[in-house]
Scaffold this motif. Sequence first.
Motif, PDB file in Angstrom:
ATOM      1  N   GLU A  47       0.804  -1.219   0.000  1.00 34.04           N
ATOM      2  CA  GLU A  47       0.000   0.000   0.000  1.00 34.04           C
ATOM      3  C   GLU A  47       0.841   1.276   0.000  1.00 34.04           C
ATOM      4  N   TYR A  48       2.097   1.175   0.408  1.00 32.62           N
ATOM      5  CA  TYR A  48       2.953   2.362   0.495  1.00 32.62           C
ATOM      6  C   TYR A  48       3.843   2.395  -0.750  1.00 32.62           C
ATOM      7  N   TYR A  49       3.417   3.176  -1.734  1.00 31.56           N
ATOM      8  CA  TYR A  49       4.091   3.171  -3.032  1.00 31.56           C
ATOM      9  C   TYR A  49       5.175   4.236  -3.230  1.00 31.56           C
ATOM     10  N   PRO A  50       5.251   5.321  -2.437  1.00 31.77           N
ATOM     11  CA  PRO A  50       6.234   6.369  -2.746  1.00 31.77           C
ATOM     12  C   PRO A  50       7.680   5.887  -2.869  1.00 31.77           C
ATOM     13  N   THR A  51       8.130   5.048  -1.929  1.00 34.62           N
ATOM     14  CA  THR A  51       9.517   4.597  -1.975  1.00 34.62           C
ATOM     15  C   THR A  51       9.783   3.783  -3.229  1.00 34.62           C
ATOM     16  N   ILE A  57      12.074   5.456 -10.521  1.00 34.43           N
ATOM     17  CA  ILE A  57      12.504   6.654 -11.256  1.00 34.43           C
ATOM     18  C   ILE A  57      14.024   6.784 -11.206  1.00 34.43           C
ATOM     19  N   MET A  58      14.580   6.560 -10.032  1.00 33.45           N
ATOM     20  CA  MET A  58      16.033   6.657  -9.886  1.00 33.45           C
ATOM     21  C   MET A  58      16.746   5.580 -10.700  1.00 33.45           C
ATOM     22  N   GLU A  59      16.247   4.337 -10.661  1.00 32.77           N
ATOM     23  CA  GLU A  59      16.864   3.251 -11.419  1.00 32.77           C
ATOM     24  C   GLU A  59      16.843   3.548 -12.914  1.00 32.77           C
ATOM     25  N   SER A  83      18.544   5.035   4.156  1.00 28.48           N
ATOM     26  CA  SER A  83      19.419   5.346   3.012  1.00 28.48           C
ATOM     27  C   SER A  83      19.275   4.366   1.858  1.00 28.48           C
ATOM     28  N   LEU A  84      18.102   3.785   1.706  1.00 26.21           N
ATOM     29  CA  LEU A  84      17.862   2.802   0.645  1.00 26.21           C
ATOM     30  C   LEU A  84      18.116   3.396  -0.739  1.00 26.21           C
ATOM     31  N   LYS A  85      17.524   4.552  -0.998  1.00 29.86           N
ATOM     32  CA  LYS A  85      17.696   5.186  -2.315  1.00 29.86           C
ATOM     33  C   LYS A  85      19.115   5.710  -2.495  1.00 29.86           C
ATOM     34  N   THR A  86      19.709   6.161  -1.415  1.00 28.45           N
ATOM     35  CA  THR A  86      21.073   6.686  -1.484  1.00 28.45           C
ATOM     36  C   THR A  86      22.058   5.591  -1.853  1.00 28.45           C
TER      37      THR A  86
END
Length: 113
Positions: A47-51, A57-59, A83-86
């Motif tokens: 249900e939590y889609y932002p991450t 988008i980053m990939e 720091s997952l995206k980082t």
Amino acid sequence: MLKNGNTQKMYNEIISGLSNNPKRLFPKFFYDEKGSALFDKICELDEYYPTRTELKIMEENIDEIVSLFDEQTLFIEFGSGSSLKTRLVLSNLDRLGAYIPIDISEDHLIKTA
């Protein structure tokens, strides 16, 4: 929770918030190590889609993103959390001046870093 001398300010904010009608507390007070771990689990929910959306988008744009970094770049990340995206950015970099993660939960930040 806070180890940097802001205990009185935190106390005043809590008393003020709980004295209001309706009572309230700022979300920052929930981001200790346990609260941060809970938020990490929330980020994994379907249900939590932002991450997931941000990661996708980053990939899809990672080459363009990392092309903006050089050996003099100071990468400051506010609200770094886990720091997952980082990690995606850092693992694709071949040059960087420095990385500075900043998060409200000192314990979680130290554990993650």
